[in-house]
Design an enzyme around this catalytic site. Structure first.
Site, PDB file in Angstrom:
ATOM      1  N   ARG A 294       0.868  -1.182   0.000  1.00  0.00           N
ATOM      2  CA  ARG A 294       0.000   0.000   0.000  1.00  0.00           C
ATOM      3  C   ARG A 294       0.900   1.226   0.000  1.00  0.00           C
ATOM      4  NH1 ARG A 294      -3.395  -2.782  -1.537  1.00  0.00           N
ATOM      5  NH2 ARG A 294      -5.466  -3.219  -0.677  1.00  0.00           N
TER       6      ARG A 294
ATOM      7  N   GLU B 219      -3.079   7.732  -3.823  1.00  0.00           N
ATOM      8  CA  GLU B 219      -3.546   7.155  -5.073  1.00  0.00           C
ATOM      9  C   GLU B 219      -4.855   7.791  -5.527  1.00  0.00           C
ATOM     10  OE1 GLU B 219      -2.235   3.014  -4.648  1.00  0.00           O
ATOM     11  OE2 GLU B 219      -4.077   2.571  -5.754  1.00  0.00           O
TER      12      GLU B 219
ATOM     13  N   HIS C  19      -1.279   0.293  -9.833  1.00  0.00           N
ATOM     14  CA  HIS C  19      -1.914  -0.647  -8.893  1.00  0.00           C
ATOM     15  C   HIS C  19      -2.528  -1.850  -9.622  1.00  0.00           C
ATOM     16  CE1 HIS C  19      -3.769  -0.897  -4.610  1.00  0.00           C
ATOM     17  NE2 HIS C  19      -3.439  -2.080  -5.072  1.00  0.00           N
TER      18      HIS C  19
HETATM   19  C1  GLV Z   1      -4.922  -5.185  -3.888  1.00  0.00           C
HETATM   20  O1  GLV Z   1      -4.227  -4.234  -3.694  1.00  0.00           O
HETATM   21  C2  GLV Z   1      -5.467  -6.020  -2.869  1.00  0.00           C
HETATM   22  O2  GLV Z   1      -5.328  -5.714  -1.673  1.00  0.00           O
HETATM   23  O3  GLV Z   1      -6.076  -7.050  -3.211  1.00  0.00           O
END
Ligand code: GLV
Length: 323
Positions: free
Chosen positions: A237, A266, A284
């Protein structure tokens, strides 16, 4: 029939599962809903299938009095105020396991791309700059036989350690909870405290969930501890890294480079990040394969349906509610 709201179009297989048992509504727009739009949509829903781009907080829950289940289509669930859900007896689920290898594949791709300057080289060729083989053209760093430092030692980090074995790498890990000697041996990893790991690794890959302990875990001080030749990879993250500090560090090439799939704010990037040559950026997409996104959506749907029927949810997050 119970109403289920899905906050974005997801693979059809999951929608079909929900539609067979519930009154299904899907966000008709090809974008993230505002908090007002989301509140209006879930006001009379019993089930919510949401994404990491949706913020599920106390205010939203208070506007959705019938809500029983929030099924997040992601393994990370920092977008959900789990405590607020628990207080209101709303069950929360996530999608662990099904995206492990896929996410590790992408983290590995980013690591390789950064080390071997793949994206920079691609731009160079497209711009017509490739005139001849050159002895000093795009010299990168070795990956094989180097030291990989894994921050966090969950499923995805373990999958990284397996990949590293094929590259003859030494693998160090740091985690708030240390593994047993047997587990360390099975995984082929050695424990280091965070400082030592940052100082000794050639590649540092982050695999922690976002929470109060991990927010800005990598800031100015930690970046300074890294080798000048080190590369930092983040598929966890964004807020785990102080992104403004990272931009400052990369401007001085200390550490040498970074490869990021996630960002602190983000989809905004820290000022200056996109102008740097020594950073590889992805939007992402670490779990973004047809197979994995389908598995995640189906898993979220199955959790949702189990919760709505009062059955055991396979991936319940707030386990207190099971009692
Ligand atoms: C993606 O970032 C997830 O947490 O599945």
């Amino acid at each position: 029939m119970k109403k289920v709201y899905v906050t974005r179009r997801i693979p059809q297989k999951a929608l079909d599962l929900i539609e067979a048992e519930c009154r299904l509504e899907v966000n008709p727009h090809d974008r993230v809903l505002s908090s007002e739009e989301l509140a209006a949509a879930v006001g009379d829903a019993e089930g919510l299938l949401c994404l990491l781009t949706d913020h599920i907080d106390a205010s939203l829950l208070d506007q959705a009095p019938r809500l029983k289940v929030v099924a997040n289509c992601a393994v990370g669930y920092d977008n959900i105020d789990v405590q607020a859900c628990t207080e209101r007896k709303v069950a929360v689920s996530n999608t662990p396991g099904v995206l492990t290898e896929t996410t590790a594949d992408m983290a590995w791709a980013l690591l390789m791309a950064a080390a071997r300057r793949v994206v920079e080289a691609d731009r160079y060729v497209r711009e017509g700059k490739f005139k001849a083989w050159e002895p000093m053209l795009f010299l990168g760093e070795e990956v094989n036989n180097k030291v990989l430092g894994l921050v966090g030692m969950g499923r995805i980090a373990a999958a990284m350690a397996r990949r590293a074995a094929g590259f003859n790498m030494t693998v160090f890990y740091y985690d708030a909870t240390r593994k047993s000697p047997e587990e360390e041996q099975d995984l082929g990893v050695e424990y280091r405290n965070l400082e030592d790991l940052l100082q000794e690794a050639d590649y540092i890959s982050l695999h922690v969930p976002l929470n109060d302990q991990t927010r800005h875990m990598i800031g100015e001080r930690e970046l300074k501890l890294m080798k000048d030749t080190a590369y930092l990879v983040n598929t966890s993250r964004g807020p785990v890294i102080d992104e403004a500090a990272l931009v400052r560090a990369l401007k001085n090439n200390k550490p040498a480079g970074a490869a990021l799939d996630v960002y602190e704010h983000e989809p905004e990037l820290a000022p200056g990040l996109a102008e740097l040559e020594n950073v590889t950026l992805a939007p992402h997409i670490a779990s973004a394969t047809v197979q994995t996104r389908t598995r995640m959506a189906v898993m979220a749907a199955e959790n949702l349906l189990a919760g709505l029927k009062g059955e055991k949810m396979p991936n319940l997050v707030n386990k207190e509610l099971e009692l």
